[in-house]
Design a protein around this motif. Structure first.
Motif, short mmCIF file in Angstrom:
data_model
loop_
_atom_site.label_atom_id
_atom_site.label_comp_id
_atom_site.label_asym_id
_atom_site.label_seq_id
_atom_site.Cartn_x
_atom_site.Cartn_y
_atom_site.Cartn_z
N LEU A 2 17.65 24.86 5.96
CA LEU A 2 18.30 25.15 4.68
C LEU A 2 17.36 25.68 3.60
O LEU A 2 17.83 26.07 2.53
N GLY A 3 16.07 25.67 3.86
CA GLY A 3 15.11 26.16 2.87
C GLY A 3 15.21 25.39 1.56
O GLY A 3 15.29 24.16 1.55
N ASN A 4 15.25 26.10 0.45
CA ASN A 4 15.27 25.48 -0.87
C ASN A 4 16.54 24.68 -1.16
O ASN A 4 16.57 23.89 -2.10
N ALA A 5 17.59 24.87 -0.37
CA ALA A 5 18.84 24.12 -0.56
C ALA A 5 18.78 22.74 0.09
O ALA A 5 19.66 21.90 -0.15
N ALA A 6 17.76 22.48 0.90
CA ALA A 6 17.63 21.18 1.57
C ALA A 6 17.49 20.08 0.52
O ALA A 6 16.81 20.25 -0.49
N ILE A 7 18.14 18.97 0.76
CA ILE A 7 18.16 17.85 -0.17
C ILE A 7 16.99 16.90 0.11
O ILE A 7 16.70 16.59 1.27
N ILE A 8 16.36 16.43 -0.96
CA ILE A 8 15.30 15.42 -0.82
C ILE A 8 15.97 14.09 -0.51
O ILE A 8 16.70 13.55 -1.35
N GLU A 9 15.76 13.59 0.69
CA GLU A 9 16.41 12.37 1.16
C GLU A 9 15.54 11.13 1.01
O GLU A 9 16.06 10.02 1.05
N ALA A 10 14.22 11.32 0.88
CA ALA A 10 13.32 10.17 0.73
C ALA A 10 12.07 10.62 0.00
O ALA A 10 11.73 11.81 -0.02
N VAL A 11 11.41 9.65 -0.60
CA VAL A 11 10.11 9.90 -1.23
C VAL A 11 9.19 8.75 -0.88
O VAL A 11 9.60 7.59 -0.90
N TYR A 12 7.96 9.10 -0.48
CA TYR A 12 6.95 8.09 -0.17
C TYR A 12 5.91 8.11 -1.28
O TYR A 12 5.45 9.18 -1.69
N CYS A 17 0.82 -1.21 0.00
CA CYS A 17 0.00 0.00 0.00
C CYS A 17 0.85 1.26 0.00
O CYS A 17 0.34 2.36 -0.19
N GLY A 18 2.17 1.11 0.19
CA GLY A 18 3.06 2.26 0.14
C GLY A 18 4.51 1.83 0.08
O GLY A 18 4.87 0.74 0.54
N ILE A 19 5.32 2.68 -0.53
CA ILE A 19 6.76 2.43 -0.60
C ILE A 19 7.49 3.73 -0.32
O ILE A 19 7.06 4.80 -0.77
N GLN A 20 8.56 3.65 0.48
CA GLN A 20 9.42 4.80 0.70
C GLN A 20 10.79 4.45 0.15
O GLN A 20 11.34 3.39 0.44
N LEU A 21 11.33 5.35 -0.66
CA LEU A 21 12.62 5.17 -1.32
C LEU A 21 13.62 6.14 -0.70
O LEU A 21 13.26 7.27 -0.36
N TYR A 22 14.89 5.71 -0.59
CA TYR A 22 15.88 6.48 0.14
C TYR A 22 17.09 6.83 -0.71
O TYR A 22 17.63 5.98 -1.43
N TYR A 23 17.52 8.08 -0.59
CA TYR A 23 18.76 8.56 -1.19
C TYR A 23 19.92 8.13 -0.31
O TYR A 23 19.78 8.18 0.91
N PRO A 24 21.04 7.68 -0.84
CA PRO A 24 21.46 7.64 -2.24
C PRO A 24 21.26 6.29 -2.93
O PRO A 24 21.60 6.13 -4.10
N ALA A 25 20.71 5.31 -2.22
CA ALA A 25 20.63 3.95 -2.78
C ALA A 25 19.57 3.81 -3.88
O ALA A 25 19.68 2.93 -4.72
N ALA A 26 18.55 4.67 -3.87
CA ALA A 26 17.48 4.58 -4.86
C ALA A 26 17.44 5.84 -5.71
O ALA A 26 17.90 6.91 -5.28
#
Length: 144
Positions: free
Chosen positions: A126-136, A63-72
């Motif tokens: 960090l505002g807009n400089a913050a890195i996207i570390e995961a996506v659900y 029903c859901g997946i979370q992907l993680y930087y830097p492996a995905a």
């Protein structure tokens, strides 16, 4: 490992696949099972150390997946988002005409009515400089 967004399947490798055994085969790397908690309907699978985590409903369907930087890597509209700055992601989405909302806790943005959520935990600092570390990504139920 590469994942692409799919309206019908959440991520393209789940095309027609939802049950736990098929999900494990589709991802194809070793997984570790985490027991059910008071906040979940079922146990979860964590794949390859830090590639992905998959949630299952009470019927053992993803029903859901979370992907993680830097492996995905996660592609939406041909753009890879994991490891990208929040500002760059927002600009791309705006240019593509994709509406997004800022998360209430200021840790990222969401699209598709919250079905896809980009997590940038340092956005407060960090505002807009913050890195996207995961996506659900929510995984839609299969229609039979």
């Amino acid at each position: 490992m590469l994942f692409k967004y799919s309206d019908s399947d959440g991520v393209d490798i789940f095309f027609g696949v939802r049950n736990r055994g098929d999900v494990r085969r589709a991802i194809g790397v070793e997984c570790r099972v985490f027991p059910r908690t008071e906040f979940s309907d079922n146990s979860t699978d964590a794949f390859g150390g830090s590639i992905a985590k998959v949630w299952y409903d009470a019927d053992d369907n993803a029903c859901g997946i979370q992907l993680y930087y830097p492996a995905a890597e996660f592609y939406f509209s041909e753009k890879q988002f994991l490891g990208v700055g929040l500002g760059e992601a927002e600009l791309f989405l705006s240019d593509q005409g994709v509406a997004f909302d800022c998360e209430d806790d200021n840790t990222g943005i969401s699209i598709k009515g919250g079905a896809v959520r980009f997590y940038a935990p340092n956005a407060d600092e960090l505002g807009n400089a913050a890195i996207i570390e995961a996506v659900y990504v929510e995984i839609p139920r299969l229609e039979h």
